[in-house]
Write an enzyme that holds these catalytic residues in place. Structure first.
Site, PDB file in Angstrom:
ATOM      1  N   HIS A  60       0.762  -1.273   0.133  1.00  0.00           N
ATOM      2  CA  HIS A  60       0.106  -0.094   0.210  1.00  0.00           C
ATOM      3  C   HIS A  60       0.900   1.296  -0.120  1.00  0.00           C
ATOM      4  O   HIS A  60       1.957   1.250   0.664  1.00  0.00           O
ATOM      5  CB  HIS A  60      -1.133  -0.322   1.032  1.00  0.00           C
ATOM      6  CG  HIS A  60      -0.422   0.117   2.690  1.00  0.00           C
ATOM      7  ND1 HIS A  60      -0.413   1.300   3.193  1.00  0.00           N
ATOM      8  CD2 HIS A  60      -0.217  -1.083   3.467  1.00  0.00           C
ATOM      9  CE1 HIS A  60      -0.027   1.112   4.530  1.00  0.00           C
ATOM     10  NE2 HIS A  60       0.046  -0.471   4.611  1.00  0.00           N
ATOM     11  N   ASP A 157       5.609   2.108   7.132  1.00  0.00           N
ATOM     12  CA  ASP A 157       4.449   1.554   6.774  1.00  0.00           C
ATOM     13  C   ASP A 157       3.599   2.115   5.903  1.00  0.00           C
ATOM     14  O   ASP A 157       2.955   3.163   6.104  1.00  0.00           O
ATOM     15  CB  ASP A 157       3.410   1.200   8.133  1.00  0.00           C
ATOM     16  CG  ASP A 157       2.178   0.848   7.940  1.00  0.00           C
ATOM     17  OD1 ASP A 157       2.047   0.120   6.815  1.00  0.00           O
ATOM     18  OD2 ASP A 157       1.448   0.902   8.858  1.00  0.00           O
ATOM     19  N   GLU A 188      -5.294   1.783   2.314  1.00  0.00           N
ATOM     20  CA  GLU A 188      -5.057   0.544   3.182  1.00  0.00           C
ATOM     21  C   GLU A 188      -5.337   0.804   4.577  1.00  0.00           C
ATOM     22  O   GLU A 188      -6.140  -0.069   5.282  1.00  0.00           O
ATOM     23  CB  GLU A 188      -3.832  -0.348   3.122  1.00  0.00           C
ATOM     24  CG  GLU A 188      -3.448  -1.479   3.789  1.00  0.00           C
ATOM     25  CD  GLU A 188      -3.091  -1.511   5.239  1.00  0.00           C
ATOM     26  OE1 GLU A 188      -3.323  -2.582   5.947  1.00  0.00           O
ATOM     27  OE2 GLU A 188      -2.783  -0.320   5.774  1.00  0.00           O
ATOM     28  N   GLU A 189      -4.885   2.077   4.959  1.00  0.00           N
ATOM     29  CA  GLU A 189      -5.035   2.176   6.502  1.00  0.00           C
ATOM     30  C   GLU A 189      -6.349   2.753   7.130  1.00  0.00           C
ATOM     31  O   GLU A 189      -6.522   2.916   8.403  1.00  0.00           O
ATOM     32  CB  GLU A 189      -3.894   3.513   6.754  1.00  0.00           C
ATOM     33  CG  GLU A 189      -2.394   3.160   6.632  1.00  0.00           C
ATOM     34  CD  GLU A 189      -2.019   2.328   7.481  1.00  0.00           C
ATOM     35  OE1 GLU A 189      -2.466   1.741   8.522  1.00  0.00           O
ATOM     36  OE2 GLU A 189      -0.640   2.010   7.520  1.00  0.00           O
ATOM     37  N   ASP A 211       4.007  -6.140   3.466  1.00  0.00           N
ATOM     38  CA  ASP A 211       3.579  -5.202   4.663  1.00  0.00           C
ATOM     39  C   ASP A 211       4.438  -5.348   5.807  1.00  0.00           C
ATOM     40  O   ASP A 211       5.300  -6.147   5.991  1.00  0.00           O
ATOM     41  CB  ASP A 211       1.919  -4.989   4.949  1.00  0.00           C
ATOM     42  CG  ASP A 211       1.280  -3.875   5.350  1.00  0.00           C
ATOM     43  OD1 ASP A 211       2.204  -2.724   5.904  1.00  0.00           O
ATOM     44  OD2 ASP A 211       0.267  -3.511   5.281  1.00  0.00           O
ATOM     45  N   HIS A 297       3.251   3.004  13.211  1.00  0.00           N
ATOM     46  CA  HIS A 297       2.445   4.171  13.205  1.00  0.00           C
ATOM     47  C   HIS A 297       2.929   5.411  14.112  1.00  0.00           C
ATOM     48  O   HIS A 297       2.292   6.339  14.527  1.00  0.00           O
ATOM     49  CB  HIS A 297       0.886   3.850  13.753  1.00  0.00           C
ATOM     50  CG  HIS A 297       0.285   2.839  12.486  1.00  0.00           C
ATOM     51  ND1 HIS A 297      -0.962   2.903  12.570  1.00  0.00           N
ATOM     52  CD2 HIS A 297       0.819   2.467  11.383  1.00  0.00           C
ATOM     53  CE1 HIS A 297      -1.380   2.176  11.295  1.00  0.00           C
ATOM     54  NE2 HIS A 297      -0.266   1.744  10.889  1.00  0.00           N
TER      55      HIS A 297
HETATM   56 CO    CO Z   1      -0.388   0.949   8.905  1.00  0.00          CO
HETATM   57 ZN    ZN Z   2       0.675  -1.200   6.486  1.00  0.00          ZN
END
Ligand code: CO
Ligand code: ZN
Length: 325
Positions: A60, A157, A188-189, A211, A297
């Site tokens: 992603h 990420d 995606e998130e 990922d 994150h």
């Molecule tokens: Co993420």
């Molecule tokens: Zn991810």
């Protein structure tokens, strides 16, 4: 690979606003694919090869961010909604970049900091004027750093997954006995939205997400087998995906045959694009190659470059050979 990683992680692209990162990747893969297109939701899809198994590989492009949704009448401070899973304990003092170029500083009320409603963003241009209106999306600002084998950056990420996919395409040189679709997915998130349309458009036989995953080698945190420097993480299970044995064994046997360091991943929280792909059509056997990552994150996500290389080696090995499944 380090230089490409730096360009990708420092490019702006919160969920739903991936146009800049998509332009960059499209340019990067121009000579590495037989055909590229953008689907209706915004995924960049790159076809390589023909014949054999139809494999969808998803990484992603989006990163977690936020959107200004309310302006305080007197102060002009902005309140905001999350785009993806913000970690409230890492927000205070962080800088964000709005799409229009405005830099904002996230601050918190005294004694607050638990709920998103405790935070606000300072975008004052001077004592009277506010530099950006509500409705503007923002991403976090932070430069990438390298410390030995470790790479520290925001948005690893899943820009590091995009790096794995791009470097694999480079290694393949458009030579494969399979029918490959590299999808650089959007949103995606916020709920695996891009992977859904990518899978419905491609109709793959097999799905593979690339990922990040957590690591169990931090001082605090969940017990987890995965550690930085332990090799490519082959997913076995997460809350959204139970990897079929045939897929897991396909990956493990490739690592054993090629001498690629690997570890088995069992993740207690979160999931990936593979959980959306598996539900497409009448069902698509799907797995995931994960890059072990600390401080997910936050603006200082940390990976080990040798793990990234192992993921590239594994994905290349899987896709360059006939798939007997
Ligand atoms: Co993420
Ligand atoms: Zn991810």
């Amino acid at each position: 690979m380090i230089e490409l990683t730096k360009r990708l992680v420092e490019t702006w692209g919160p969920s739903g606003f991936e146009h800049r990162i998509r332009d960059l990747i499209r340019e990067e893969v121009a000579d590495l694919a037989d055909e590229t297109w953008i689907d209706g939701l915004g995924n960049l899809i790159c076809r390589v090869g023909a014949g054999g198994k139809k494999v969808l590989i998803a990484a992603h492009m989006d990163e977690i961010g936020l959107m200004a949704n309310y302006q305080e009448p007197e102060s002009g401070y902005l309140r905001f909604a999350n785009l993806g899973g913000l970690r409230n304990d890492s927000l205070n003092g962080n800088r964000v970049l709005f799409e229009d170029g405005t830099v904002g500083v996230i601050a918190v009320h005294n004694g607050g900091g638990k709920a998103l409603s405790d935070f606000y963003i300072d975008v004052q241009a001077d004592s009277g004027e506010n530099a950006t209106p509500v409705g503007q999306p923002a991403g976090f600002m932070r430069e990438m750093q390298v410390r030995g084998r470790r790479v520290i950056a925001k948005s690893l990420d899943d820009r590091i997954g995009c790096v794995v996919a791009i470097e694999t395409m480079r290694r393949l040189e458009r030579q494969t006995p399979n029918d490959l679709y590299f999808a650089f997915t959007v949103q995606e998130e916020v709920g695996l939205r891009g992977a859904k349309t990518a899978a419905q458009g491609v109709h793959p036989d097999i799905g593979i997400a690339i990922d990040v995953t957590g690591s169990g080698d931090q001082i605090r945190g969940r017990k987890m087998q995965v550690k930085l420097g332990g090799g490519a993480a082959i997913k076995v299970h997460d809350p959204g995906l139970i990897v079929p044995l045939a897929i897991k064994n396909w990956m493990v046997e490739r690592c054993e045959a090629d001498g690629i360091p690997y570890q088995l991943e069992l993740l207690m929280g979160g999931t990936t694009d593979a959980s959306a792909i598996q539900m497409a059509d009448a069902g698509v056997p799907s797995g995931c190659i994960s890059i072990p990552t600390r401080y997910l994150h936050t603006t200082s996500e940390t990976v080990d470059i040798d793990d990234v290389q192992a993921c590239i080696d594994l994905l290349t090995g899987l896709l360059a050979n006939d798939i007997a499944m």
